[in-house]
Design an enzyme around this catalytic site. Sequence first.
Site, mmCIF file in Angstrom:
data_model
loop_
_atom_site.group_PDB
_atom_site.id
_atom_site.type_symbol
_atom_site.label_atom_id
_atom_site.label_comp_id
_atom_site.label_asym_id
_atom_site.label_seq_id
_atom_site.Cartn_x
_atom_site.Cartn_y
_atom_site.Cartn_z
ATOM 1 N N GLN A 115 0.736 -1.367 0.030
ATOM 2 C CA GLN A 115 0.021 0.069 -0.059
ATOM 3 C C GLN A 115 0.752 1.412 0.008
ATOM 4 O O GLN A 115 1.658 1.311 1.088
ATOM 5 C CB GLN A 115 -0.841 0.032 1.119
ATOM 6 C CG GLN A 115 -1.822 1.074 1.541
ATOM 7 C CD GLN A 115 -2.744 1.145 2.485
ATOM 8 O OE1 GLN A 115 -3.696 0.640 2.546
ATOM 9 N NE2 GLN A 115 -2.280 1.675 3.679
ATOM 10 N N GLY A 116 0.839 2.031 -1.020
ATOM 11 C CA GLY A 116 1.584 3.136 -1.007
ATOM 12 C C GLY A 116 0.666 4.485 -0.929
ATOM 13 O O GLY A 116 0.014 5.197 -1.455
ATOM 14 N N TYR A 117 0.625 4.791 0.622
ATOM 15 C CA TYR A 117 -0.214 5.823 1.138
ATOM 16 C C TYR A 117 0.699 6.866 1.773
ATOM 17 O O TYR A 117 0.708 8.021 1.266
ATOM 18 C CB TYR A 117 -1.340 5.447 2.190
ATOM 19 C CG TYR A 117 -2.741 4.781 1.565
ATOM 20 C CD1 TYR A 117 -2.823 4.771 0.079
ATOM 21 C CD2 TYR A 117 -3.757 4.755 2.274
ATOM 22 C CE1 TYR A 117 -4.000 4.156 -0.259
ATOM 23 C CE2 TYR A 117 -4.959 4.291 1.523
ATOM 24 C CZ TYR A 117 -5.285 3.969 0.222
ATOM 25 O OH TYR A 117 -6.270 3.787 -0.028
ATOM 26 N N GLU A 236 -10.896 -2.493 6.315
ATOM 27 C CA GLU A 236 -9.771 -3.117 7.374
ATOM 28 C C GLU A 236 -10.668 -3.293 8.656
ATOM 29 O O GLU A 236 -10.455 -2.514 9.576
ATOM 30 C CB GLU A 236 -8.747 -2.030 7.352
ATOM 31 C CG GLU A 236 -7.450 -2.833 7.771
ATOM 32 C CD GLU A 236 -6.207 -2.374 7.766
ATOM 33 O OE1 GLU A 236 -5.137 -2.688 8.223
ATOM 34 O OE2 GLU A 236 -6.394 -0.922 7.594
ATOM 35 N N SER A 361 -3.244 7.259 13.869
ATOM 36 C CA SER A 361 -2.919 7.305 15.145
ATOM 37 C C SER A 361 -4.139 7.558 16.111
ATOM 38 O O SER A 361 -5.389 7.839 15.433
ATOM 39 C CB SER A 361 -1.860 8.772 15.491
ATOM 40 O OG SER A 361 -2.911 9.764 15.055
#
Length: 384
Positions: A115-117, A236, A361
């Site tokens: 995943q490229g976030y 998710e 977070s």
Amino acid sequence: MEFGFAAEDEVFRADVRDWLSEHVESGQDRRSWERALGKAGWIGLGWSEDGYGNRRATLTQQVAWAEEYARSSAPPRSGHIGENLLAPTLIAHGSDEQKARFLPAIAAGDELWCQGYSEPGAGSDLAGVRTSAVRDGGDGSYRVTGQKIWTSLAHEADWCFVLARTEVGSRRHRGLSFLLVPMDQPGCVEVRPIRQLTGTSEFNEVFFDGARVRAEHVVGGEGEGWRVAMSLLGFERGVSTLAQQIGFASELGRVVEAAVVSGAVLDPVLRDRLVRQWAELKAMRWNALRTLGRAGDAGAPSVAKLLWGGWHQRLGELAMQVRGAAATVGPVDWTPSLSYELDLFQHLFLFSRADTIYGGSDQVQRTIIAERVLGLPREPKGVV
């Protein structure tokens, strides 16, 4: 509400347990294991699409599979990002051609994804990504340039789904696109493992320097990246959380056993903390079961993340308390070098420090709940 499993679910669970006991071996190569799972039809149980090589299972049967897998000591999954994140996103937003190209390869365990976030300076603030994708050539393809960070399993992946800016000068949520980028592009894609406190390197930095993306590998259309990316994050949840809790229960059991052996359990304060950890884990399970099947519940993933992140971090701290001073000492045969060995409790404590940060977070999760679920006003920009 009834949380039990039906008779047919228990038959399914027994089949899962038998298959795993027959096929799980120590030291298995993770990529070969993914292909074994695919060949047996165990990948994609929760997909809503037919015809892509996955066997079908009800929601409760998916839970049974996930729980038995977690109990079986099978290798950690390398394909879960493709199976549980990208595949549902393609089913919801992808074209028929994209589904036909990518879903069978994921179901077979032949292609692994990352995943490229997150980016440096744009981790929790996903709308701040600066990676760009510009049109190049008459075929409509893109060239991607930028850096992603904390990219799980990028060193193993064949493909990366990337959130990038396709509109020059765009800001925040506008002008973003969701691109499917092949990782095998020497000179254009570089992966650098990030060595962690634990000595392991599951996370990576990924550098794109003009990496090519075919025009037909934009999911949801150009400029629709934010909508697609937010949809992906909603997948998710639920079943994966329940499987995770099996691992948590095993860790808690080892901490309790260590407390009994060392006599630390005689301390009434520590004993109260152990009981509290057990009760909170039970509550997390009921909450995860309660939210299964509640599609469109924007707050469920954030609530689950808040619950398990803090719980797991407290368990790591408790493991150190149970061990006492010995927790600060390495193995007897340890020798100073660039690498080091950690026991299970030390690894638990160090790795869990990140639990309330990665994947969004605690502060970000609370903001999501406040704004998207409770409808509270957004915090004014510039307020510190």
